[in-house]
Design an enzyme around this catalytic site. Sequence first.
Site, short mmCIF file in Angstrom:
data_model
loop_
_atom_site.label_atom_id
_atom_site.label_comp_id
_atom_site.label_asym_id
_atom_site.label_seq_id
_atom_site.Cartn_x
_atom_site.Cartn_y
_atom_site.Cartn_z
CD GLU A 90 8.81 -1.55 1.42
OE1 GLU A 90 8.15 -0.76 1.22
OE2 GLU A 90 9.14 -2.90 1.33
CB CYS A 103 4.64 3.02 8.04
SG CYS A 103 3.63 2.10 7.40
CB CYS A 110 2.72 -10.56 4.69
SG CYS A 110 1.08 -10.70 5.71
CB CYS A 114 -4.84 -9.06 0.75
SG CYS A 114 -4.86 -9.30 2.94
CB CYS A 117 -1.74 -6.60 -0.56
SG CYS A 117 -0.24 -5.99 1.55
CB CYS A 331 1.48 -2.39 2.52
SG CYS A 331 1.86 -3.67 3.46
#
Length: 347
Positions: A90, A103, A110, A114, A117, A331
């Site tokens: 995205e 962005c 990922c 975290c 997230c 995110c």
Amino acid sequence: MKNLLDYTLEELMLWMKENGESSFRAKQVISWIYKGVKDFNGMKNIPKSLTQKLEENFKIELPKIEEIYKSEIDGTEKFLLEFSDGNLIESVLMRYKHGNSICISTQVGCRMGCKFCASTIEGRVRNLTSGEILSEIIVVQDYIGERISNVVLMGSGEPLDNYDNVIKFLEVVSAEYGLNIGQRHITLSTCGIVPKIYELADKDFSVTLAISLHAFSDEKRKEIMPIANKYNIEEVLTSCRYFIEKTNRRVTFEYALVKGINDTKEDAKALSKLLKGMLCHVNLIPINEIKESSYKRSSKESIKDFSDILKSLGIEVTVRREMGSDINAACGQLRRSYIDTQKIGGE
Ligand code: SAH
């Protein structure tokens, strides 16, 4: 077939040489591409024989726009893009008075873990190549028919966990022959992979470095960010000081406010003490709640108190304007919710 967008000018010059062509042809071809010509036959000053060779060896691969979601609140547009292998990422377009800002993502998923997230929930699927990262900007620019002047690497993925591709991306996106977006208009956000911060500093790029700090102590940081087990805050800050010394650029510290976790007045005071005297600025981010986590957003009052304390103790601070909160703009949220609906649809 290779994706021509993955090539820097130097690499294409080398290819020309190795294939019996004059290296100046590289500049011509690459300039056409970033001017928007995506068919080798449309490159007017290129001889037929070379056009043919290019067609045999290269493609110009752009992701498909799978969906666009537009915020009714602020016009922010979120693009769900699909690469030819079916992977989705995205990119978010934000329109400001001073220009269009995007962005972008640097990885599919990922692996930093975290806790708050959405990008990290199923780990890292793969890195994006430099050309794929560039193509996020190209397709959105083409779609809106306007130039994008600001870029933040704050979408899905950890840019410094995909270091070589991100460095190549930074070179081409800012090159005159490339997208010609000034490095000063580019922000790279990282959870703090210390050795790579040093390497980046040594590149002498004038990009802005943003560090996802989110806590003032290692103990607290470890609770929400696994990377804190690898590099402690002192090491992260020392690498930032090195970055500042090398580039003379102000570093941004991102601090996502999570209710009851890192948003007390004591946290604010301790954070101010930690950053005092550094050429920096704190960006407070009221967290976007994700359904996979129980973390809640801090109240308006705590956000204001937190910001006031930082200010009163001499730390420059801004509270991130919330953009696109009605379209899952945080995110990794959109890709996740899209995959979820597809899964439901398939069951
Ligand atoms: N991996 C990089 C860049 C991507 S995340 C990094 O860690 O910096 C961009 C920023 O959004 C980071 O500061 C990240 O911590 C923050 N973020 C992630 N999920 C969020 C959420 N649900 N709410 C608010 N901020 C979030």
